[in-house]
Design an enzyme around this catalytic site. Structure first.
Site, PDB file in Angstrom:
ATOM      1  N   HIS A 111      -3.115   6.659   5.022  1.00  0.00           N
ATOM      2  CA  HIS A 111      -3.689   5.418   4.504  1.00  0.00           C
ATOM      3  C   HIS A 111      -4.739   4.903   5.475  1.00  0.00           C
ATOM      4  CE1 HIS A 111      -4.124   1.742   2.346  1.00  0.00           C
ATOM      5  NE2 HIS A 111      -3.805   1.024   3.402  1.00  0.00           N
ATOM      6  N   CYS A 162       0.804  -1.223   0.000  1.00  0.00           N
ATOM      7  CA  CYS A 162       0.000   0.000   0.000  1.00  0.00           C
ATOM      8  C   CYS A 162       0.837   1.273   0.000  1.00  0.00           C
ATOM      9  CB  CYS A 162      -0.950  -0.001   1.192  1.00  0.00           C
ATOM     10  SG  CYS A 162      -2.207  -1.303   1.090  1.00  0.00           S
ATOM     11  N   ASN A 213     -10.748   0.072   1.981  1.00  0.00           N
ATOM     12  CA  ASN A 213      -9.291   0.111   1.868  1.00  0.00           C
ATOM     13  C   ASN A 213      -8.928  -0.020   0.386  1.00  0.00           C
ATOM     14  OD1 ASN A 213      -6.552  -0.306   1.868  1.00  0.00           O
ATOM     15  ND2 ASN A 213      -6.577  -2.116   3.190  1.00  0.00           N
TER      16      ASN A 213
END
Length: 337
Positions: free
Chosen positions: A265, A123, A295
């Site tokens: 994030h 990520c 997400n």
């Protein structure tokens, strides 16, 4: 091309794209439990994660599809043609194919002729891609970069768990949604990327991920699902995350009040609430995306940036905070030009 060691490098345009297909967490829960192997409380997915809805790519829609859409929006926002780019980075946890680099698929569709390659770090891929673009421009290896991500982690979600053990093993995957984002990175007269910091704890690489597709597990559907423990990942981030923010504050002299926005994030709402509790960041400075989008992996920060770009004024500072499996943390201080 001459090195630009003293140049300021910044983000000059941003674009994002969401797939049209949208479903609620309850609809996803109904799909996962459709075979009757699991019985779950009503709205369990939403109550456990705080995620109400998310977007999923349709059949025939790929990671590159979302990235290309975002890239075109970023180029249009800057008034650029694809030929104006001499570095194209596909910076994503998701690829269309194992080989060649997905950057080539994106470039073929855009019609650019840039040096093209992939950057992959879970990520944190997109933030790493921006940092790499900056470094290559400073080194004189590029003049203008297009950094693109397209994430379809929903396709690594276990839709038909055989039982409770399978369900628990893959539960973190039920937080996922799909999205694309892109930025143009180039020299700017003022502002730009002011600071970058990283913290890596690779000994925790086994905590979560998608094991298939590499030389360890080249084939087999069983390895194509995301598996791992969200609690374990959160524990690692909590142990090592505070130090990185302390170092950034000490080096830059910037506190929370100095940032117009803080982009972080987002995995679940409880995770984000814990982040606010631990760091003290004013919740009003965050850009909340996880309840609506889930997400969205490395596209998270790009989508958030695209949502606030029109409210920023020259001189406004933004702190971007990335968290990725592996495990890695990354921060970037960017000043709007």
């Amino acid at each position: 091309m001459h090195p630009a060691a003293t140049a300021r490098i910044g983000i000059t345009a941003v674009g994002s794209q969401l797939p049209a297909r949208r479903l609620t967490s309850q609809q996803l829960q109904d799909e996962v439990t459709a075979g009757g192997r699991l019985r779950l409380p009503e709205r369990m997915f939403e109550k456990a994660t705080g995620i109400a809805t998310r977007h999923f790519a349709a059949d025939g829609e790929y990671a590159s599809t979302l990235g290309i859409g975002a890239a075109r929006r970023a180029l249009d926002a800057r008034g650029l043609d694809p030929a104006d780019v001499d570095l194209l980075l596909w910076a994503s946890a998701t690829r269309d194919v194992c080989e060649p680099a997905t950057a080539h698929l994106v470039q073929a569709e855009l019609g650019s002729r840039a040096h093209a390659l992939d950057v992959s770090n879970a990520c944190n891929s997109f933030l790493n891609g921006i940092d790499l673009a900056r470094a290559m421009i400073l080194a004189g290896r590029a003049r203008r970069a297009l950094v693109v991500t397209g994430e379809t982690p929903s396709r690594a979600m276990r839709r038909d768990p055989s039982g409770l053990a399978d369900f628990r093993d893959g539960f973190a995957g039920y937080t996922f949604g799909d999205a694309g984002a892109a930025v143009v990175v180039e020299a700017v007269e003022r502002g730009g990327i002011l600071d970058v910091e990283t913290e890596t704890a690779s000994e925790h690489w086994e905590v979560g991920g998608i094991p298939g597709g590499g030389s360890r597990h080249p084939r087999g559907d069983e390895y194509s699902y995301f598996r791992g423990g969200g609690k374990e990942l959160r524990g690692v981030f909590e142990r090592i995350g505070g130090d990185i923010l302390t170092r950034v504050a000490a080096r830059t002299g910037l506190g929370w009040d100095d940032y117009a926005r803080v982009l972080v994030h987002q995995v679940t709402v409880p995770y984000l609430e814990r982040f606010v509790e631990l760091t003290g960041v004013p919740a009003g400075k965050l850009v909340l995306t996880v309840p609506e989008l889930g997400n969205i992996a490395s596209a998270t920060l790009g989508v958030q940036l695209s949502r606030i770009q029109h409210e920023l004024n020259p001189g406004d500072k933004v702190l971007l905070i990335g968290l990725g499996g592996g495990v890695s943390l990354m921060t970037m201080v960017w000043e709007a030009s």
